[in-house]
Scaffold this active site. Sequence first.
Site, short mmCIF file in Angstrom:
data_model
loop_
_atom_site.label_atom_id
_atom_site.label_comp_id
_atom_site.label_asym_id
_atom_site.label_seq_id
_atom_site.Cartn_x
_atom_site.Cartn_y
_atom_site.Cartn_z
N HIS A 105 74.90 34.72 -11.34
CA HIS A 105 75.36 35.06 -12.91
C HIS A 105 76.10 36.54 -13.01
O HIS A 105 75.14 37.47 -12.82
CB HIS A 105 74.20 34.75 -13.88
CG HIS A 105 74.82 34.80 -15.18
ND1 HIS A 105 74.29 33.77 -16.26
CD2 HIS A 105 75.60 35.22 -16.03
CE1 HIS A 105 74.95 33.76 -17.35
NE2 HIS A 105 75.72 34.58 -17.28
N LEU A 106 77.44 36.38 -13.10
CA LEU A 106 78.02 37.93 -13.33
C LEU A 106 77.26 38.61 -14.16
O LEU A 106 77.09 38.39 -15.30
CB LEU A 106 79.32 37.44 -13.45
CG LEU A 106 80.48 38.54 -13.63
CD1 LEU A 106 80.68 39.17 -12.29
CD2 LEU A 106 81.79 38.12 -14.24
N HIS A 107 77.36 40.19 -13.87
CA HIS A 107 76.92 41.00 -14.59
C HIS A 107 77.49 42.40 -14.20
O HIS A 107 77.71 42.80 -13.06
CB HIS A 107 75.30 41.15 -14.78
CG HIS A 107 74.79 41.26 -13.30
ND1 HIS A 107 74.42 40.16 -12.53
CD2 HIS A 107 74.26 42.22 -12.95
CE1 HIS A 107 73.94 40.67 -11.48
NE2 HIS A 107 73.76 41.91 -11.65
N MET A 108 77.78 43.28 -15.16
CA MET A 108 78.28 44.83 -15.00
C MET A 108 77.31 45.64 -15.33
O MET A 108 76.83 45.70 -16.56
CB MET A 108 79.76 44.57 -15.68
CG MET A 108 80.40 46.07 -15.87
SD MET A 108 81.97 46.20 -16.43
CE MET A 108 82.25 47.75 -16.08
#
Length: 150
Positions: A105-108
Amino acid sequence: MTGSARSTGCVFCDALAAGGDDSLVVFRAPLSFIILNKYPYNNGHLMVVPNRHIALPSEATAAELAEIIALAARAEVVLRDAYAPHGLNMGINLGKPAGAGILDHLHMHVVPRWNGDTNFMTVVGETRVLPEELPVTAVRLRPIFEKLAH
Ligand SMILES: [Zn+2]
């Protein structure tokens, strides 16, 4: 997490579904949200996360990408207001060799930095000695995000 939500097996999807002030989520936007890192590098370590369970920026829509960057910019303002850091790191780690802890799950990351904090971390090694508990951080940051949203 509030007990009623069923686990999805993804910490970000669970956090999004849980809601409530006992979660680590500090701001919700239409396509993405901002959550405190459970294992922060520094006080105020945030992550901007798309609502959809996608792993890569290339899977995100243009609207999602735009909102994630916009929220990162808002997080920058909030963190400067709350913590007056000397600098900030913003970045996305894709894959294990790049340092990603959550792969699916993409996260910045948005991480406040202070002069000398790298040296400090080297000295203490594994131990994260942070003066502020996460619920305190959440209570501190939520109203600032709310204020900026209006
Ligand atoms: Zn997810």
